[in-house]
Design an enzyme around this catalytic site. Structure first.
Site, mmCIF file in Angstrom:
data_model
loop_
_atom_site.group_PDB
_atom_site.id
_atom_site.type_symbol
_atom_site.label_atom_id
_atom_site.label_comp_id
_atom_site.label_asym_id
_atom_site.label_seq_id
_atom_site.Cartn_x
_atom_site.Cartn_y
_atom_site.Cartn_z
ATOM 1 N N ILE A 103 -27.375 4.334 16.043
ATOM 2 C CA ILE A 103 -27.314 3.292 15.023
ATOM 3 C C ILE A 103 -26.383 2.150 15.430
ATOM 4 O O ILE A 103 -26.337 1.114 14.781
ATOM 5 C CB ILE A 103 -26.918 3.917 13.664
ATOM 6 C CG1 ILE A 103 -27.894 5.041 13.299
ATOM 7 C CG2 ILE A 103 -26.908 2.898 12.554
ATOM 8 C CD1 ILE A 103 -29.361 4.638 13.273
ATOM 9 N N ARG A 128 0.832 -1.217 0.000
ATOM 10 C CA ARG A 128 0.000 0.000 0.000
ATOM 11 C C ARG A 128 0.868 1.270 0.000
ATOM 12 O O ARG A 128 0.590 2.251 0.693
ATOM 13 C CB ARG A 128 -0.961 0.008 1.205
ATOM 14 C CG ARG A 128 -2.110 -0.975 1.049
ATOM 15 C CD ARG A 128 -3.028 -0.928 2.253
ATOM 16 N NE ARG A 128 -2.311 -1.367 3.447
ATOM 17 C CZ ARG A 128 -2.656 -1.051 4.699
ATOM 18 N NH1 ARG A 128 -3.706 -0.310 4.918
ATOM 19 N NH2 ARG A 128 -1.953 -1.499 5.715
ATOM 20 N N LEU A 139 1.188 3.508 -2.214
ATOM 21 C CA LEU A 139 0.511 4.712 -2.700
ATOM 22 C C LEU A 139 -0.287 5.385 -1.579
ATOM 23 O O LEU A 139 -0.291 6.596 -1.435
ATOM 24 C CB LEU A 139 -0.413 4.356 -3.875
ATOM 25 C CG LEU A 139 -1.095 5.558 -4.531
ATOM 26 C CD1 LEU A 139 -0.076 6.548 -5.078
ATOM 27 C CD2 LEU A 139 -2.042 5.100 -5.644
ATOM 28 N N LYS A 140 -0.946 4.552 -0.784
ATOM 29 C CA LYS A 140 -1.698 5.093 0.353
ATOM 30 C C LYS A 140 -0.757 5.826 1.309
ATOM 31 O O LYS A 140 -0.998 6.962 1.707
ATOM 32 C CB LYS A 140 -2.386 3.941 1.084
ATOM 33 C CG LYS A 140 -3.032 4.336 2.395
ATOM 34 C CD LYS A 140 -3.439 3.091 3.177
ATOM 35 C CE LYS A 140 -4.015 3.434 4.530
ATOM 36 N NZ LYS A 140 -5.341 4.052 4.441
ATOM 37 N N SER A 149 -22.585 2.052 16.622
ATOM 38 C CA SER A 149 -21.222 2.294 17.094
ATOM 39 C C SER A 149 -21.141 3.647 17.788
ATOM 40 O O SER A 149 -21.839 4.600 17.420
ATOM 41 C CB SER A 149 -20.236 2.231 15.931
ATOM 42 O OG SER A 149 -20.605 3.138 14.931
ATOM 43 N N TRP A 194 -19.786 -7.320 1.001
ATOM 44 C CA TRP A 194 -18.466 -6.814 1.365
ATOM 45 C C TRP A 194 -17.466 -7.934 1.609
ATOM 46 O O TRP A 194 -16.497 -7.784 2.351
ATOM 47 C CB TRP A 194 -18.588 -5.858 2.556
ATOM 48 C CG TRP A 194 -19.417 -4.641 2.199
ATOM 49 C CD1 TRP A 194 -19.769 -4.236 0.932
ATOM 50 C CD2 TRP A 194 -20.001 -3.682 3.081
ATOM 51 N NE1 TRP A 194 -20.537 -3.099 0.978
ATOM 52 C CE2 TRP A 194 -20.701 -2.732 2.285
ATOM 53 C CE3 TRP A 194 -20.007 -3.517 4.474
ATOM 54 C CZ2 TRP A 194 -21.388 -1.644 2.832
ATOM 55 C CZ3 TRP A 194 -20.703 -2.429 5.012
ATOM 56 C CH2 TRP A 194 -21.367 -1.507 4.202
ATOM 57 N N GLU A 196 -26.793 -1.827 -2.924
ATOM 58 C CA GLU A 196 -25.555 -1.938 -3.689
ATOM 59 C C GLU A 196 -25.486 -3.213 -4.535
ATOM 60 O O GLU A 196 -24.915 -3.216 -5.623
ATOM 61 C CB GLU A 196 -24.439 -1.912 -2.654
ATOM 62 C CG GLU A 196 -23.076 -2.150 -3.113
ATOM 63 C CD GLU A 196 -22.170 -2.112 -1.873
ATOM 64 O OE1 GLU A 196 -22.417 -1.294 -0.966
ATOM 65 O OE2 GLU A 196 -21.243 -2.925 -1.834
ATOM 66 N N HIS A 216 -21.701 12.401 9.065
ATOM 67 C CA HIS A 216 -20.499 12.433 8.232
ATOM 68 C C HIS A 216 -19.705 13.705 8.428
ATOM 69 O O HIS A 216 -18.646 13.880 7.839
ATOM 70 C CB HIS A 216 -20.882 12.240 6.770
ATOM 71 C CG HIS A 216 -21.612 10.942 6.557
ATOM 72 N ND1 HIS A 216 -22.982 10.848 6.655
ATOM 73 C CD2 HIS A 216 -21.172 9.688 6.330
ATOM 74 C CE1 HIS A 216 -23.346 9.586 6.467
ATOM 75 N NE2 HIS A 216 -22.263 8.863 6.276
#
Ligand code: GLN
Ligand code: ZN
Length: 748
Positions: A425, A15, A17-18, A427, A555, A599, A688
């Site tokens: 919700i 990773r 690039l991350k 968490s 997922w 999705e 968010h």
């Protein structure tokens, strides 16, 4: 013999690039270092593919963030709010926002878990080639050539680019991005001419939008675009790559243009073979045949792939073995997985291994079948669990729950909640200490007793906070969960986890989807201990928290040897057992999250009813084994239900919480219009962002929702889990939320 792949992972084996991108954002690396790392990653991909024996190596599949964003920059579709910035600053501001400048919207790339940045276009958008002398596809082509690799630049096709774009805020209602096709195609014409001038022989134009239902207008646009590009006097040869499904509608249109090659996905779109035969084949073209699955992690059945290639030989001039789509969607290298059980490993192929499969198939086409005979899959078949299968047979669809009215009455008695009940919700903020406690335990730096004590302390704190805030239905806060799918996958038989199987989700965010490889079962309860511990600390109801069957599949990488519907039932059975155990342990409210329900919706409308049928069936199988007085909640993190609005009601949950803060509660009315008559918790504030909404704002949202639902079925909650938030804003926001609910209640 020619072989190719449509694209390749770009984040690097470790990773890289991350790491370098995040260092750049944090000011710990400069632009030169970012560019050096990026160039090294590109070099390794190009030379690696060449050395593996791929004859046609793609370029411009690298991106510092996203290929759709790259395309917007290429054609100068940069909204005005970013114009005062330039270079990398503008680029990353479009991706992530900057001081006072919101980012472009991000959304899912077709039915994958990759997210792209949505182009914002309006009638005033003026496309132009932003950097004629050094545009990215040209620059990367030159860079590869300097390394001795002659590549095929890859671009998002003009039709797909426009179909994935949205009208900029303020554009007239009748404006459609597709209206801009002709001017966009002129920029592509210039790109192609300049690439030809540089000596480029092939260019790949990706048109995955053709795998979804397209109108006659859109097909006419396809025709116009490729007639124009096909008849340019000086251009490279064109490969129009389609993937993610069959393109029967578009195939005759493309066949009537002058493009030299068409890429077809024979994994997600087996119907492509018939469609091709139906138009009498393409005798003068090249077919780039996607026979190695670019989206899943299983070894190819080389015999079957070779048979498909053989069938294609009779239908076209030239057949090129390839991956079904870009390998962006699978992890890089199976050899980086030391811990996988051998029987599972023997069935797997990641990007590197898939390249070898493509090359082998190329050899088999020239040298004959012997080239693959030593490699034919001799893998151990998936583990069968006859007990699970027998139980599912006996259960059938399960017995439906009692009527909604009967349950509502029973729950009014068992729970005694006020109107406009407040909850969250699931968490709570995952603090540094919580993450460190999990990491330490995982790495063996702390004992299980120490770890469990830390988790219990966190649960104590979260319960005490919720009591202090005055919430009605509490949660334990999910401190023990790294990820809502992985947490369960690690505890279920039939699932395996990887250590290095990273896949890019968006930008620098990478995920490691677990691998569902065999029949699924639950060796022991998964959440009962934490949930009952939380319940022991309070007299208010604590809500159990599980991830639903569709999301567990969406997922993960999922076995492809049986229908998804069957696998979903196995996961549902494990959840059904968990739900019964929670109920037996005194938990009266249980939430089953299905954020991925929409999705997995198939790209083609014709395939949707069957999908919704099994998806809803799996949810009901999981949740229908409880008493009338036990309340089942579900949660979805979006508000545009569109096609699935009817399915939400069919899930038959007692309460559904959804994201609605940003869509101003219209959704409550939509749901009601679709016949939804159970409890609803439209998120009244957007988690968010760290912004703390005030009481008036949430009161207003609740009052608007009350216009469409009676108070005893309306819930007050945030619009998603709080794990990415800090405690300061969480506490303040929830305090205002409870105050808003009280105020509205008082006025009833
Ligand atoms: N219960 C989960 C949480 O609160 C739901 C997450 C989600 O919807 N994606 O974190
Ligand atoms: Zn959510």
């Amino acid at each position: 013999m020619t072989t190719t792949v449509l694209g390749y992972p770009r984040i690097g084996p470790d990773r890289e690039l991350k790491r370098v991108t995040e260092a750049y954002w944090a000011g710990r690396a400069d632009a030169a270092e970012l560019r050096r790392t990026a160039a090294a990653l590109r070099r390794d991909v190009w030379t690696g593919l060449r050395d593996a024996g791929v004859t046609d190596v793609p370029s411009n599949t690298f991106s510092l963030y996203d290929q759709m964003l790259d395309t917007s920059v290429l054609v100068d579709a940069v909204p005005d709010r970013f114009r005062h910035l330039d270079g990398l600053d503008a680029y990353f501001a479009m991706a992530r926002g900057a001081e006072g400048v919101p980012a472009l919207e991000m959304t899912k790339w077709f039915d994958t878990n990759y997210h792209y940045l949505v182009p914002e276009l309006g009638p005033d958008t003026r496309f132009r080639l932003a950097d004629p002398a050094g545009f990215k596809p040209l620059a990367e082509y030159r860079e590869a050539r300097a390394l001795g690799v002659d590549t095929r630049p890859v671009l998002i096709g003009p039709l797909t680019y426009l179909l994935l774009a949205k009208a900029a805020p303020g554009a007239p209602d009748d404006f459609r991005p597709l209206d801009l096709l002709d001017s966009l195609v002129e920029v592509y014409a210039e790109v192609l001419e300049r690439l030809a001038g540089e000596g480029v022989t092939w260019v790949q134009l990706d048109e995955p939008a053709l795998a979804a239902d397209r109108t006659d207008d859109e097909l006419a646009a396809l025709r116009r675009a490729y007639d124009r590009l096909g008849t340019l006097p000086a251009r490279p040869r064109l490969l129009v790559a389609t993937y993610f499904g069959d393109v029967a509608q578009a195939l005759p249109v493309l066949a009537a243009t002058k493009v030299e090659a068409i890429g077809l996905d024979f994994v997600a779109g087996p119907g492509n073979l018939e469609a091709l035969a139906g138009i009498g084949g393409l005798p003068l073209r090249r077919i780039v045949a996607g026979v190695v699955d670019g989206r899943n992690v299983w070894r190819a059945d080389l015999e079957a792939a070779l048979a498909t290639l053989g069938a294609l030989l009779g239908l076209t001039h030239e057949v090129v073995p390839a991956t079904s789509c870009s390998l962006l969607h699978v992890p890089l290298d199976l050899d980086a997985e030391p811990d996988l059980p051998d029987d599972v490993r023997g069935r797997l192929a990641f990007a590197r291994q898939k390249v070898d499969e493509v090359v082998l198939l190329g050899r088999a086409l020239t040298e004959g079948h012997a080239a693959i005979s030593g490699h034919a899959a001799q893998a151990v078949p998936p583990a069968v669990d006859n007990r699970v299968r027998a139980r599912l047979d006996a259960l059938g669809d399960g017995t439906p729950r009692a009527s909604r009215e009967q349950r509502q009455a029973a729950q009014a008695k068992s729970l005694g909640l006020p109107p406009l009940a407040t909850t969250t919700i699931g968490s709570f903020p995952q603090t540094g200490e919580v993450r460190a406690a999990r990491a330490d335990h995982r790495a063996g730096r702390s004992t299980t007793e120490q770890y469990e004590a830390a988790m219990r302390a966190e649960i104590d704190r979260v319960i005490a906070l919720q009591e202090d805030l005055g919430l009605d239905v509490l949660v334990h806060g999910e401190p023990e969960r790294n990820d809502m799918v992985q947490y369960f996958a690690e505890q279920l038989d039939g699932y395996a986890a990887t250590v290095n199987g990273w896949v890019q989700s968006y930008g620098t965010r990478c995920v490691r989807p677990p691998i569902l490889h065999g029949d699924v079962s639950r060796p022991e309860p998964m959440t009962v201990e934490w949930t009952t511990y939380a319940q022991s600390r309070t007299r208010r109801p604590v809500k159990g928290m599980l991830t639903g069957p569709v999301t567990m599949l969406a997922w993960s990488f999922v076995r492809d040897d049986q229908p998804l519907a069957e696998t979903a039932r196995q996961v549902a059975l494990a959840l059904r057992d968990e739900i019964r155990d929670l109920e037996a342990a005194g938990i009266g409210v249980i939430q089953v999250d299905e954020p991925a329900l929409r999705e997995l919706l198939p790209l083609r409308a014709a395939d949707r009813p069957a999908y919704l049928d099994w998806a809803v069936g799996a949810f009901r199988l999981a949740t229908s084994g409880v008493a009338d007085g036990t309340q089942i909640h579900t949660h979805m993190c979006y508000s545009e239900f569109g096609e699935i609005i009817g399915a939400i009601g069919d899930l038959d949950a007692d309460v559904t919480s959804v994201e609605a803060a940003r869509s101003h509660m219209e959704l409550v009315a939509d749901l009601r219009a679709a016949g939804y008559a159970a409890g609803i918790g439209p998120g009244v504030y957007d988690i968010h962002s760290p912004r703390v909404p005030d009481v008036a704002e949430m009161t207003e949202a609740l009052r608007r929702a009350l216009a469409a639902v009676p108070a005893d079925r309306l819930w007050a909650n945030p619009d998603c889990g709080l794990k990415t938030r800090g405690y300061a804003e969480t506490e303040a926001s929830l305090r205002n939320l409870v105050a808003a609910a009280k105020e509205v209640r008082a006025g009833l």
